[in-house]
Design an enzyme around this catalytic site. Structure first.
Site, PDB file in Angstrom:
ATOM      1  N   PHE A 198     -19.100  -3.701   8.841  1.00 17.39           N
ATOM      2  CA  PHE A 198     -18.588  -2.399   9.468  1.00 17.39           C
ATOM      3  C   PHE A 198     -19.111  -1.434  10.044  1.00 17.39           C
ATOM      4  O   PHE A 198     -18.717  -0.270   9.964  1.00 17.39           O
ATOM      5  CB  PHE A 198     -17.497  -2.058   8.059  1.00 17.39           C
ATOM      6  CG  PHE A 198     -16.110  -2.825   8.039  1.00 17.39           C
ATOM      7  CD1 PHE A 198     -16.298  -4.216   7.770  1.00 17.39           C
ATOM      8  CD2 PHE A 198     -14.925  -2.247   8.259  1.00 17.39           C
ATOM      9  CE1 PHE A 198     -15.137  -4.937   7.600  1.00 17.39           C
ATOM     10  CE2 PHE A 198     -13.749  -3.024   8.728  1.00 17.39           C
ATOM     11  CZ  PHE A 198     -13.866  -4.248   8.027  1.00 17.39           C
TER      12      PHE A 198
ATOM     13  N   GLY B 216     -17.940   0.253  18.905  1.00 17.61           N
ATOM     14  CA  GLY B 216     -17.143  -0.088  19.793  1.00 17.61           C
ATOM     15  C   GLY B 216     -15.735   0.765  20.139  1.00 17.61           C
ATOM     16  O   GLY B 216     -15.737   1.722  20.190  1.00 17.61           O
TER      17      GLY B 216
ATOM     18  N   LYS C 171      -2.526   3.515   9.911  1.00 15.66           N
ATOM     19  CA  LYS C 171      -1.632   4.203   9.404  1.00 15.66           C
ATOM     20  C   LYS C 171      -1.833   4.647   8.006  1.00 15.66           C
ATOM     21  O   LYS C 171      -1.504   5.456   7.029  1.00 15.66           O
ATOM     22  CB  LYS C 171      -0.394   3.346   9.308  1.00 15.66           C
ATOM     23  CG  LYS C 171      -0.623   2.017   8.642  1.00 15.66           C
ATOM     24  CD  LYS C 171       0.208   1.858   7.334  1.00 15.66           C
ATOM     25  CE  LYS C 171       0.217   0.747   6.752  1.00 15.66           C
ATOM     26  NZ  LYS C 171       0.409   0.515   5.395  1.00 15.66           N
TER      27      LYS C 171
ATOM     28  N   ARG D 137      -0.673  -4.901  16.286  1.00 14.17           N
ATOM     29  CA  ARG D 137      -0.100  -3.354  16.057  1.00 14.17           C
ATOM     30  C   ARG D 137      -1.286  -2.511  16.160  1.00 14.17           C
ATOM     31  O   ARG D 137      -2.003  -2.738  15.770  1.00 14.17           O
ATOM     32  CB  ARG D 137       0.474  -3.559  14.495  1.00 14.17           C
ATOM     33  CG  ARG D 137       1.709  -4.111  14.321  1.00 14.17           C
ATOM     34  CD  ARG D 137       2.190  -4.364  13.083  1.00 14.17           C
ATOM     35  NE  ARG D 137       1.287  -5.238  12.327  1.00 14.17           N
ATOM     36  CZ  ARG D 137       1.130  -5.444  10.818  1.00 14.17           C
ATOM     37  NH1 ARG D 137       1.694  -4.601  10.032  1.00 14.17           N
ATOM     38  NH2 ARG D 137       0.391  -6.113  10.421  1.00 14.17           N
TER      39      ARG D 137
ATOM     40  N   THR E 278       0.964  -1.049  -0.056  1.00 14.00           N
ATOM     41  CA  THR E 278      -0.093   0.217   0.028  1.00 14.00           C
ATOM     42  C   THR E 278       0.933   1.179  -0.019  1.00 14.00           C
ATOM     43  O   THR E 278       1.742   1.516   0.860  1.00 14.00           O
ATOM     44  CB  THR E 278      -0.945  -0.042   1.343  1.00 14.00           C
ATOM     45  OG1 THR E 278      -1.659  -1.030   1.252  1.00 14.00           O
ATOM     46  CG2 THR E 278      -1.755   1.215   1.278  1.00 14.00           C
TER      47      THR E 278
ATOM     48  N   ARG F  58      -7.801  -9.353   4.364  1.00 16.44           N
ATOM     49  CA  ARG F  58      -7.949  -9.193   5.814  1.00 16.44           C
ATOM     50  C   ARG F  58      -7.226 -10.200   6.523  1.00 16.44           C
ATOM     51  O   ARG F  58      -7.253 -11.232   6.180  1.00 16.44           O
ATOM     52  CB  ARG F  58      -9.439  -9.130   6.117  1.00 16.44           C
ATOM     53  CG  ARG F  58     -10.429  -8.170   5.416  1.00 16.44           C
ATOM     54  CD  ARG F  58     -11.855  -8.757   5.284  1.00 16.44           C
ATOM     55  NE  ARG F  58     -12.047 -10.043   4.548  1.00 16.44           N
ATOM     56  CZ  ARG F  58     -12.937 -10.852   4.635  1.00 16.44           C
ATOM     57  NH1 ARG F  58     -14.097 -10.538   5.489  1.00 16.44           N
ATOM     58  NH2 ARG F  58     -12.952 -12.000   3.890  1.00 16.44           N
TER      59      ARG F  58
ATOM     60  N   CYS G  13      -3.085  -1.520   9.371  1.00 15.46           N
ATOM     61  CA  CYS G  13      -3.347  -0.993   7.931  1.00 15.46           C
ATOM     62  C   CYS G  13      -4.132   0.248   8.194  1.00 15.46           C
ATOM     63  O   CYS G  13      -3.954   1.384   7.802  1.00 15.46           O
ATOM     64  CB  CYS G  13      -4.201  -2.062   7.225  1.00 15.46           C
ATOM     65  SG  CYS G  13      -2.897  -3.515   6.800  1.00 15.46           S
TER      66      CYS G  13
END
Ligand code: UGA
Length: 436
Positions: free
Chosen positions: A251, A255, A265, A332, A121, A149, A262
């Site tokens: 999506f 929460g 950032k 992460r 990316t 994913r 991903c």
């Protein structure tokens, strides 16, 4: 076809194994010797359902091999660049060091007519620069973003929603687009849409998709904030608006928000790149998307503090989940771990448990207490904080059973994944995120 994959992290290891599983002869290349050793034994260096199986069969059949030697790329027809583009240490932009290093390492081994396919990316405009860099070799650059994913990476690679290929507007570009069709022939035979674009569009498709997903999550979390001051229930709201096919329910899980390597950032890098291009205002909303997302972490911590009477000092809090999402051991930018660290900062007695991510969590935050066994972790807790919706917590944790283990019947549901009715019926004080 002979394929090389430069970079054997999440993206590259999965891509290499998946390509071998559909009959290509693949070499995966990475500078990390320990990673290459594990992969050469057919072992995934991270948790990803289904990966070990295709790795092992690829390595055993010798369709797939791994090496630290960049010269092994010589002779392959397609070279995939699959290295990471993390956030820079001192800003929001993407760090292209690894991409540049991978391309430089590859250049001496390229032959005229080879295809270099970028999967990482990257900020829009990168492919154009890389194309110039490799032009003297006679190889052709294409941009082929990845949409996998974590947790579903093998399926997403072999059976993607779409394939996108950015090519130069030349005969070489057309030929490259045709050749890549051969690489992905099983997916294309199943009718997967194949979208050929220019470089900028292909690069943008990836960041736009992640920006949209992040925006969708922050939208519903903004609604959760409004629900919190009005008594509305954001989960019912999401169900109701999600029935509109134009919106869709996926999506819209409110929460503690999004994390991982991903979405956070990527939206920052996108905003930074737009600013460089003089179009900062076009995606200025992504700054707000980021801010809403980070506020949900504060909110989850505040709920714990409030539920425990305004002070967590010395209180035993069990944090259920460390991974940034279930079916992953990735910590992460994990909202779960972030909440645990903040509670520890408030001098709570924090215990963290997770079915897969403890090893990684321990490396980043050794100051926290980790317990592998879920029930053991909950013993004598004053409060439970659920922050990764693993089935172990969402489906399999019975409130009656939990009652027998804990000291205080307080549960904070940071993923709105528990049934408030059954927890309250079992005598628990239940707190959701944007739920009354
Ligand atoms: C994301 C994209 O979904 C992939 O399409 C993309 O290829 C990948 O980034 C990437 O750029 O490599 P991933 O980071 O694996 O994939 O995770 P997601 O499933 O997108 O979840 C991201 C975060 O959003 C998680 O922390 C998850 O818990 C959170 N989330 C997701 C919510 O808070 N609410 C939701 O409704 C959905």
């Amino acid at each position: 076809m002979r394929i090389s994959v430069i970079g054997c992290g999440y993206l590259g290891a999965v891509h290499a194994a998946a390509m071998a599983s559909i009959g290509h002869e693949v070499v995966g290349i990475d500078v990390d010797a320990a990673k290459i050793e594990a992969l050469s034994r057919g072992e995934a260096p991270f948790f990803e359902p289904g990966l070990d199986e295709i790795l092992r069969s690829g390595v055993e059949s010798e369709q797939l091999r791994f090496t630290t030697d960049a010269s092994a790329a010589a002779g392959a027809t397609v070279h995939f660049i699959a290295v990471g583009t993390p956030q820079t240490k001192d800003g929001d932009a993407a760090d292209l060091t690894y991409v540049m290093a991978a391309v430089r390492a590859l250049i001496p081994h390229l032959s005229p007519g080879d295809i270099v396919a970028g999967k990482s990316t990257v900020p829009v405009g990168t492919a154009e620069e890389l194309a110039e860099l490799i032009a003297p070799t006679g190889a052709v650059l294409v941009w082929n973003p990845e949409f996998l994913r974590e947790g579903w990476a093998v399926k997403d690679t072999l059976d993607p929603d779409r394939l996108v290929v950015g090519v130069p507007a030349t005969a070489d570009g057309e030929r490259a687009a045709e050749l890549l069709k051969e690489v992905y022939h099983p997916a294309l035979a199943k009718g997967t849409p194949y979208i050929v674009t220019n470089y900028a569009t292909a690069e943008l498709v990836k960041v736009a998709a992640n920006a949209f997903l992040a925006t969708k999550i922050s939208f519903i979390n903004a609604m959760a904030e409004i629900a919190e001051v009005t008594g509305a229930d954001v989960t019912k709201l999401a169900d109701a608006i999600g029935h509109d096919a134009r919106i869709g329910r996926r999506f819209l899980g409110a929460g503690i928000g999004f994390g991982g390597g991903c979405l956070p950032k990527d939206i920052r890098a996108f905003a930074a790149r737009a600013e460089q291009l003089g179009r900062g205002e076009s995606v200025a909303f992504l700054r707000e998307v980021d801010a809403i997302n980070l506020r949900r972490r504060d909110r989850a911590v505040q709920l714990v503090v409030d539920a425990l009477g305004g002070n967590v000092f010395g209180k035993r809090v069990t944090v259920l989940g460390a991974a940034f999402k279930p079916h992953s051991d990735d910590v992460r930018d994990s909202p779960a771990l972030d909440a645990a660290v903040r509670l520890k900062g408030l001098v709570a007695d924090v215990t963290v448990t997770d079915p897969e991510a403890i090893h990684n969590a321990q490396r980043v935050h050794p100051q926290l207490t980790y317990v592998h066994d879920r029930d053991e972790a909950m013993r004598d807790a004053d409060a439970l904080l659920v922050v990764t919706e693993w089935d172990e917590y969402r489906r399999e944790l019975d409130p009656g059973h939990a009652t027998g283990l804990v000291k205080g019947r307080v549960v904070i549901d940071g993923r709105n994944c528990l049934d408030p009715v059954s927890w309250r019926a079992a005598g628990w004080s239940y707190y959701g995120m944007g739920r009354p």
